[in-house]
Write an enzyme that holds these catalytic residues in place. Structure first.
Site, PDB file in Angstrom:
ATOM      1  N   HIS A   1     -11.508  -3.806  -1.210  1.00  0.00           N
ATOM      2  CA  HIS A   1     -11.530  -2.497  -1.775  1.00  0.00           C
ATOM      3  C   HIS A   1     -10.342  -3.066  -2.063  1.00  0.00           C
ATOM      4  CE1 HIS A   1     -11.999  -2.209   1.731  1.00  0.00           C
ATOM      5  NE2 HIS A   1     -10.766  -1.519   2.380  1.00  0.00           N
TER       6      HIS A   1
ATOM      7  N   HIS B   1      -2.741  -4.437  -1.634  1.00  0.00           N
ATOM      8  CA  HIS B   1      -3.040  -5.890  -1.425  1.00  0.00           C
ATOM      9  C   HIS B   1      -5.083  -5.746  -1.581  1.00  0.00           C
ATOM     10  CE1 HIS B   1      -1.971  -4.072   2.713  1.00  0.00           C
ATOM     11  NE2 HIS B   1      -3.355  -5.157   2.996  1.00  0.00           N
TER      12      HIS B   1
END
Length: 190
Positions: free
Chosen positions: A43, A130
């Site tokens: 995620h 990220h």
């Protein structure tokens, strides 16, 4: 009063998870001592809330809806692989996110502002979108296959943001969606 370990994140679709899993497999062959994120759990974290009283869930949901209300669905490019703080002294391995229009950064700022009113501290580090691939307990140098540093992985369609509960287990963390907020004002529940 039960505490839940919570974070707010953008979920990834199955194709993107599969593409990122292939990068993980390349890195696994070259790097030992890394606790890899389960590909199912990949995620893009927007805000880590930590241990939070369960009673705060409705307030968090309200804060999320308020913070994310102005945002419409958009897409970002998933590109490049690296490590924090650096490849020579890695603690976190990641796949990069190109947020050229700063939509993710604006979502993060809006969430921070809204959640600060509930007592959640502001981040002391700049927001760098990220997707975490793995974590390393002791700083070490990472062997990155040639070309991965700039490789395009895919496109992430940002349509919803989810409040997840994280359960830490010896084999890694399990993530459970609790509250889903669709961008564009659509109502959703998990």
């Amino acid at each position: 009063m039960k505490n839940l370990r919570l974070f707010i994140a953008v979920p990834l679709g199955p194709d993107l998870k599969e593409a990122i899993s292939k990068i993980q497999n390349l890195l696994k062959r070259r790097n030992e001592g890394v606790r890899w994120v389960n590909p199912e759990g990949l995620h893009l974290t927007l805000k880590f809330l930590g241990n939070t009283p369960q009673e705060k869930l409705s307030q968090i949901e309200e804060a999320m809806r308020k913070a994310l209300g102005p945002f419409r669905p958009f897409s970002v490019l998933i590109k490049g692989t690296g490590a924090f703080p650096s490849l020579k002294k890695a603690r976190v391995l990641w796949v990069g996110v190109e947020d050229e229009r700063s939509f993710l950064k604006e979502m993060f700022k809006s969430l921070e502002k809204s959640l600060q009113k509930l007592g959640f501290p502001m981040e002391d580090r700049p927001f760098r979108p990220h997707i975490t691939l793995g974590r390393i307990k002791n700083l070490k140098s990472i062997d990155l296959p040639e070309g991965l540093e700039d490789q395009e992985v895919g496109v992430l369609e940002v349509k919803e943001v989810i409040l997840f509960k994280s359960e830490l287990k010896p084999e890694g963390a399990d993530y459970h969606p609790l509250i889903k907020v669709s961008l564009g004002g659509n109502e959703d529940e998990c």
